[in-house]
Design a protein around this motif. Structure first.
Motif, PDB file in Angstrom:
ATOM      1  N   LEU A   1      36.765  53.311  47.205  1.00 53.67           N
ATOM      2  CA  LEU A   1      36.972  52.410  48.341  1.00 53.67           C
ATOM      3  C   LEU A   1      37.335  51.000  47.860  1.00 53.67           C
ATOM      4  CD1 LEU A   1      34.095  53.496  50.753  1.00 53.67           C
ATOM      5  CD2 LEU A   1      36.548  53.853  51.079  1.00 53.67           C
ATOM      6  N   ALA A   2      36.642  50.602  46.807  1.00 54.14           N
ATOM      7  CA  ALA A   2      36.918  49.262  46.262  1.00 54.14           C
ATOM      8  C   ALA A   2      38.338  49.191  45.720  1.00 54.14           C
ATOM      9  CB  ALA A   2      35.904  48.923  45.189  1.00 54.14           C
TER      10      ALA A   2
ATOM     11  N   GLU B   1      41.184  46.923  47.030  1.00 57.42           N
ATOM     12  CA  GLU B   1      41.896  46.002  46.136  1.00 57.42           C
ATOM     13  C   GLU B   1      43.386  46.230  46.244  1.00 57.42           C
ATOM     14  OE1 GLU B   1      42.377  42.965  43.489  1.00 57.42           O
ATOM     15  OE2 GLU B   1      40.517  43.602  44.435  1.00 57.42           O
ATOM     16  N   ARG B   2      43.831  47.461  46.300  1.00 60.04           N
ATOM     17  CA  ARG B   2      45.248  47.765  46.451  1.00 60.04           C
ATOM     18  C   ARG B   2      45.777  47.234  47.789  1.00 60.04           C
ATOM     19  NH1 ARG B   2      45.644  54.037  44.252  1.00 60.04           N
ATOM     20  NH2 ARG B   2      45.293  53.511  42.029  1.00 60.04           N
ATOM     21  N   SER B   3      44.930  47.485  48.793  1.00 59.77           N
ATOM     22  CA  SER B   3      45.348  47.023  50.116  1.00 59.77           C
ATOM     23  C   SER B   3      45.466  45.515  50.143  1.00 59.77           C
ATOM     24  CB  SER B   3      44.333  47.521  51.149  1.00 59.77           C
ATOM     25  OG  SER B   3      44.642  47.024  52.404  1.00 59.77           O
ATOM     26  N   THR B   4      44.608  44.863  49.477  1.00 58.15           N
ATOM     27  CA  THR B   4      44.606  43.393  49.419  1.00 58.15           C
ATOM     28  C   THR B   4      45.824  42.927  48.658  1.00 58.15           C
ATOM     29  OG1 THR B   4      42.234  43.383  49.496  1.00 58.15           O
ATOM     30  CG2 THR B   4      43.278  41.365  48.676  1.00 58.15           C
ATOM     31  N   GLN B   5      46.174  43.556  47.546  1.00 58.27           N
ATOM     32  CA  GLN B   5      47.326  43.184  46.762  1.00 58.27           C
ATOM     33  C   GLN B   5      48.603  43.453  47.543  1.00 58.27           C
ATOM     34  OE1 GLN B   5      47.069  45.236  43.012  1.00 58.27           O
ATOM     35  NE2 GLN B   5      45.385  43.852  42.261  1.00 58.27           N
ATOM     36  N   GLN B   6      48.608  44.564  48.259  1.00 59.49           N
ATOM     37  CA  GLN B   6      49.788  44.860  49.052  1.00 59.49           C
ATOM     38  C   GLN B   6      49.952  43.830  50.138  1.00 59.49           C
ATOM     39  OE1 GLN B   6      49.418  48.862  50.397  1.00 59.49           O
ATOM     40  NE2 GLN B   6      49.857  49.751  48.331  1.00 59.49           N
TER      41      GLN B   6
ATOM     42  N   LEU C   1      28.728  56.404  44.289  1.00 58.25           N
ATOM     43  CA  LEU C   1      29.315  55.328  43.477  1.00 58.25           C
ATOM     44  C   LEU C   1      30.821  55.544  43.319  1.00 58.25           C
ATOM     45  CD1 LEU C   1      28.824  52.812  41.758  1.00 58.25           C
ATOM     46  CD2 LEU C   1      28.449  54.342  39.785  1.00 58.25           C
ATOM     47  N   GLN C   2      31.184  56.810  43.129  1.00 55.81           N
ATOM     48  CA  GLN C   2      32.603  57.129  42.988  1.00 55.81           C
ATOM     49  C   GLN C   2      33.344  56.785  44.268  1.00 55.81           C
ATOM     50  OE1 GLN C   2      34.105  58.149  40.208  1.00 55.81           O
ATOM     51  NE2 GLN C   2      36.140  58.132  41.177  1.00 55.81           N
TER      52      GLN C   2
END
Length: 248
Positions: A235-236, A240-245, A229-230
């Motif tokens: 990964l999530a 999410e960071r990659s998507t925002q970047q 889960l961690q």
């Protein structure tokens, strides 16, 4: 005697002669010879009678025959008497010989008896001494027996007392054994209960081990799940960071 009376009365003699002969016959005072002599004497006293003379002749002939028979019998008796004397003489000689033989044998037996008695007396002296010794030994044995009997009575009394005490001890031991048996039974029951508890404890221990293994497995699964889960969260976050970047 009745036959003689019949022969006499068969002749025709006077009534007086008949009655006299009858009285003598009833009194049993005459022998046969005396009876004939009395008959002849009485007949001679009567008055001569030709018929009586004939009868007397016949009677005389009968008397002569009877006398001949008596003489013959007397001769035979004399011969028998001589034979008897001869037999008695031989018997007496045999008896004398036997008596002499018995006297000689008796004297020999008496001498043998005296010798045997003397020898017996000689043998009896040591035997009497032995008997005296045996009597003394018997008395000593009786004294020892009485002493031993008294000692035995005392010992028997002590043994009886000991047996009585042992019986009391046995009763006590039996009572203690009964108590021990009850205690042992209680212990056996307790042991059975402990065995049952031990079996239950073993079962519980096995179940506890199983639960412990399950808990460890669950912990491992939880750690694995948490790690996964961690990782997924990270990964999530990264996505999410990659998507925002990428949007910037």
């Amino acid at each position: 005697m009745q036959s003689n009376e019949t022969k006499v009365t068969s002749f025709r003699v006077s009534q007086e002669v008949k009655e006299h002969i009858q009285r003598l016959s009833e009194q049993r005072q005459l022998s046969t010879n005396q009876l004939f002599e009395e008959l002849i004497t009485l007949a001679d006293k009567q008055v001569p009678d030709p018929l009586i003379s004939l009868e007397n002749d016949a009677l005389q002939a009968a008397l002569n025959q009877v006398l001949a028979l008596f003489n013959e019998r007397a001769t035979r008796l004399e011969l028998q008497s001589k034979e008897h004397e001869r037999i008695c003489s031989r018997y007496q000689k045999t008896i004398d010989d036997l008596e002499q033989s018995i006297i000689i044998e008796s004297e020999q037996l008496k001498e043998d008896y005296e010798r045997q008695v003397a020898a017996h007396d000689q043998e009896l002296i040591p035997l009497q001494h032995q008997v005296e010794l045996l009597f003394a030994e018997k008395q000593n044995a009786q004294d020892a027996l009485e002493t031993e009997r008294a000692s035995f009575k005392e010992e028997l009394k002590a043994q009886k007392k000991l047996v009585f005490n042992l019986e009391e001890d046995v009763k006590k031991l039996e009572l203690e054994r009964s108590q021990l048996n009850r205690q042992n039974q209680n212990l056996m029951d307790t042991l059975d209960e402990l065995k049952a508890r031990t079996r239950r404890s073993d079962q519980l221990e096995e179940e506890n081990q199983k639960l412990h293994l399950e808990v460890q497995l669950l912990r491992r699964e939880k750690e694995t799940f948490e790690n996964r889960l961690q990782e997924q969260v990270e990964l999530a976050v990264l996505r999410e960071r990659s998507t925002q970047q990428n949007k910037q």
